[in-house]
Structures are given as structure tokens and as C-alpha cells.
Design a protein around this motif. Structure first.
Motif, PDB file in Angstrom:
ATOM      1  N   SER A  32       3.812  -3.671  -3.730  1.00 46.67           N
ATOM      2  CA  SER A  32       3.331  -5.059  -3.926  1.00 46.67           C
ATOM      3  C   SER A  32       2.235  -5.408  -2.964  1.00 46.67           C
ATOM      4  O   SER A  32       2.026  -4.573  -2.092  1.00 46.67           O
ATOM      5  CB  SER A  32       5.095  -5.967  -3.504  1.00 46.67           C
ATOM      6  OG  SER A  32       5.200  -5.584  -2.315  1.00 46.67           O
ATOM      7  N   GLY A  33       1.474  -6.357  -3.221  1.00 45.58           N
ATOM      8  CA  GLY A  33       0.406  -6.752  -2.156  1.00 45.58           C
ATOM      9  C   GLY A  33      -0.887  -6.477  -2.800  1.00 45.58           C
ATOM     10  O   GLY A  33      -1.133  -6.221  -4.098  1.00 45.58           O
ATOM     11  N   LYS A  34      -1.813  -5.976  -2.001  1.00 43.25           N
ATOM     12  CA  LYS A  34      -3.212  -5.808  -2.459  1.00 43.25           C
ATOM     13  C   LYS A  34      -3.349  -4.292  -2.661  1.00 43.25           C
ATOM     14  O   LYS A  34      -2.481  -3.699  -2.469  1.00 43.25           O
ATOM     15  CB  LYS A  34      -4.292  -6.162  -1.118  1.00 43.25           C
ATOM     16  CG  LYS A  34      -4.425  -7.584  -1.168  1.00 43.25           C
ATOM     17  CD  LYS A  34      -5.522  -7.941   0.111  1.00 43.25           C
ATOM     18  CE  LYS A  34      -5.776  -9.378   0.216  1.00 43.25           C
ATOM     19  NZ  LYS A  34      -6.693  -9.588   1.385  1.00 43.25           N
ATOM     20  N   HIS A  35      -4.270  -3.798  -3.258  1.00 45.87           N
ATOM     21  CA  HIS A  35      -4.688  -2.688  -3.538  1.00 45.87           C
ATOM     22  C   HIS A  35      -3.620  -1.901  -4.014  1.00 45.87           C
ATOM     23  O   HIS A  35      -3.080  -0.748  -3.726  1.00 45.87           O
ATOM     24  CB  HIS A  35      -5.149  -1.960  -2.276  1.00 45.87           C
ATOM     25  CG  HIS A  35      -5.840  -2.690  -1.469  1.00 45.87           C
ATOM     26  ND1 HIS A  35      -7.048  -3.291  -1.880  1.00 45.87           N
ATOM     27  CD2 HIS A  35      -5.893  -3.007   0.056  1.00 45.87           C
ATOM     28  CE1 HIS A  35      -7.911  -3.857  -0.909  1.00 45.87           C
ATOM     29  NE2 HIS A  35      -7.175  -3.611   0.336  1.00 45.87           N
ATOM     30  N   THR A  36      -3.160  -2.219  -5.516  1.00 50.02           N
ATOM     31  CA  THR A  36      -2.089  -1.577  -6.062  1.00 50.02           C
ATOM     32  C   THR A  36      -2.860  -0.802  -7.309  1.00 50.02           C
ATOM     33  O   THR A  36      -3.992  -0.917  -7.527  1.00 50.02           O
ATOM     34  CB  THR A  36      -1.289  -2.857  -7.039  1.00 50.02           C
ATOM     35  OG1 THR A  36      -2.192  -3.689  -7.763  1.00 50.02           O
ATOM     36  CG2 THR A  36      -0.528  -3.658  -6.013  1.00 50.02           C
TER      37      THR A  36
END
Length: 330
Positions: A32-36
Motif C-alpha cells: 500500500s502507499g506510493k511506488h506499487t
């Protein structure tokens, strides 16, 4: 020799595919979050979202080609193979390789062997224009018998320039690019045949020994970045273990090869000496075609003009599968 010659040599492609599916089935966690992660597992490289760009990761090794290097007492080129097997997997998605780390696992360190491996890694980095930013060496006596060389590579590309194969359509043309020989796949079978029927010092009619042929480093297809920048390219394929079956990674359509590149002498020697079927040869080795472009008809002339040795080898079909002429590769 039976159709299962590669399995007899210790590599069961069908079992490997089943085992990989079992592994991937359990890779369910998503960050989860950025840069997935972008896309799904299964293409030649994995993609990571980085805003307007994407990073790509790939990992591969030299495999049992290291055993040929040991027999020949020549480890000077296996580093090229290690980098080539990684960067070529990035090129097929039009990702530009930028950084590399190596991993060496061995039962006993050898200064001479490490020095020669370093020479090859450095040359591979030069050919691919990448930085080797680090690595790891592990002495694993009792777990490893000999030396295993592998690596991981990072690539980057703007999202709208990535080539995934999603644009491939029936009627597209397949352009094949020559390999430099066996590259770094199928060596378990090749070694078994050499050691059973000949010797690494035996010469072919071209004057090269079997050992030298098997050690010829994998070609680095750096020019593919320029090709995909200047021509319409719907897909690209790196012909590794699995031979022509690698094309099935690209899309749901099929691929027919009516005009394959003439296999170099080393493949002819392996097939004739080992009495191996054509089907198994083309599902095990690159058979002289190490890389390919899948393009619309209007791009054919430009690509062939720009890539030395390239030729039209086939076309995309509606029906899923891979055919060599009228014979399906299974």
C-alpha cells in the motif's frame, strides 16, 4: 534420445512451469502507499510505479554454463552472460537498464576465478551502459558445490513508452535477430551430450571447439532501445529457456514461424549427436534467434535496415500457441 532429453539432463520445463505457478499463486500480498507494482507477475520484468516513470526489476544467472567455464578453466566471459540475461529481459519492455548488483555463492573462494568474473561483469556493464552498484559474495560450503553467479538489474522508462505486448494483433510480423550461439540456456542438455558423446576440446567444422562454442557470451541487444524509440514496435521477446514458447508471455495470440533463422552449427551438432527432436530443440534452445521484434507490416523495412542480421521469421496468428511451420511446439 527421447523427446524428454532435457528432462533426462536434469531440467523439466513442464515441471518448472507448474512449480512457478505454485509459487506465484501464493504471492498475494500487495504493497500500500506510493511506488506499487504495475501489471502482474509473468512478463520478462516486474514494473514499479514511479509517477510518470516506471522502474523495472529483473533477476537471472549464468546457470550450469559455470560448469563449462570450470572445465575450460576460463571464467572471463561468464560475467557478460550474467548481465546479458538480465538486461535483455529489460530491453523487451523497452526499459533502459541503469544499475546492477551481482550475487556469487561458492563453496570456496578463488582469487583467479573472482578476478576473471569481474572482467566479464565489467565488459557486460560497458556493453549495456550500466553501473554495477554493489553485490554480495557468500561462502556456502555444504550448501553450494562450485560457484553460482547471478544478478539483479534495475531499469527505468517513461510509462507511455513501455512496450508490454498489449498492442500485438494478428497480422503483425515477427522479426528475428541472430544470437551469438547457445547463450546461457539449455546448457544442462548440451553438457550432457558433449560429455557423453565427445569432449569439450573437439572441434566443429568452423574450427571452434565445443567448449569455446558453449562459452561464447550471450549477445546484449542494446540496440533495441533505439529501435523501439524510432519504430513502431508492438512487442519484443528474449529467447531464453523455453525457446519459442517464450513468445506466449507476450499476449493471448499465437505465433507462426515459417522462415526461422538458420541454426548455427553448434545446434545442428547437438541435435544430430543427441538424436533430439526438432520440437525439443525449439523448446529448449534459442536455435540461432536470441531476440525478436513483433511489429506492424509498415515497420518491417525500417527494423530490418537498422538491425544487423535481422530477418522476417513469421507472423502473429489469431489462435493461441506457437508453430514452427505446420508443427505446433509443445
Amino acid at each position: 534420445m527421447t523427446r524428454n532429453a532435457y528432462s533426462d539432463a536434469g531440467v523439466d520445463i513442464d515441471l518448472e512451469a507448474t512449480a512457478i505457478k505454485a509459487l506465484i499463486k501464493n504471492l498475494t500480498f500487495k504493497r500500500s502507499g506510493k511506488h506499487t507494482m504495475l501489471g502482474s507477475v509473468g512478463h520478462f520484468a516486474g514494473l514499479i510505479d514511479f509517477g510518470s516513470s516506471a522502474l523495472a526489476l529483473t533477476t537471472d544467472g549464468v546457470g550450469t554454463k559455470m560448469l563449462v567455464a570450470d572445465r575450460m578453466k576460463d571464467w572471463s566471459t561468464v560475467g557478460i552472460d550474467c548481465i546479458a540475461m538480465n538486461v535483455n529481459d529489460l530491453y523487451v519492455m523497452h526499459m533502459e537498464p541503469i544499475a546492477f548488483v551481482d550475487y556469487i555463492a561458492t563453496d570456496k573462494l578463488s582469487v583467479e576465478k573472482m578476478a576473471q568474473i569481474g572482467m566479464g561483469l565489467n565488459e557486460g556493464a560497458r556493453l549495456a551502459n550500466i553501473d554495477i552498484v554493489g553485490g554480495e559474495t557468500a561462502s556456502l560450503k555444504g550448501l553450494v558445490n562450485g560457484l553460482d553467479l547471478a544478478g539483479t538489474c534495475v531499469g527505468v522508462q517513461e510509462k507511455d513508452r513501455i512496450v508490454t505486448g498489449e498492442k500485438i494483433r494478428p497480422g503483425d510480423v515477427i522479426i528475428g535477430v541472430p544470437s551469438t550461439g547457445i547463450h546461457s540456456n539449455g546448457l544442462s542438455l548440451a553438457r550432457m551430450i558433449v560429455e557423453k558423446h565427445a569432449d569439450y576440446d573437439e572441434k566443429l567444422s568452423n574450427g571452434k571447439t565445443l567448449g569455446n562454442e558453449l562459452l561464447t557470451p550471450t549477445r546484449i541487444y542494446h540496440e533495441s532501445l533505439h529501435i523501439a524509440d524510432t519504430c513502431i514496435v508492438h512487442g519484443m521477446c528474449h529467447i531464453t529457456g523455453g525457446g519459442l514458447l517464450n513468445f506466449l508471455r507476450l499476449c493471448r495470440f499465437g505465433f507462426r514461424f515459417d522462415n526461422p533463422i538458420t541454426p548455427p552449427e553448434i545446434f545442428q551438432w547437438i541435435q544430430e549427436t543427441g538424436s533430439i527432436s526438432e520440437n525439443e530443440m525449439y523448446r529448449t534452445f534459442n536455435m540461432g534467434m536470441g531476440y525478436s521484434y513483433v511489429v506492424p507490416p509498415e515497420s518491417v523495412h525500417s527494423v530490418i535496415k537498422m538491425v544487423k542480421g535481422a530477418q522476417v521469421v513469421g507472423e502473429v496468428m489469431e489462435k493461441h500457441g506457437v508453430w514452427l511451420g505446420e508443427n505446433q511446439i509443445t
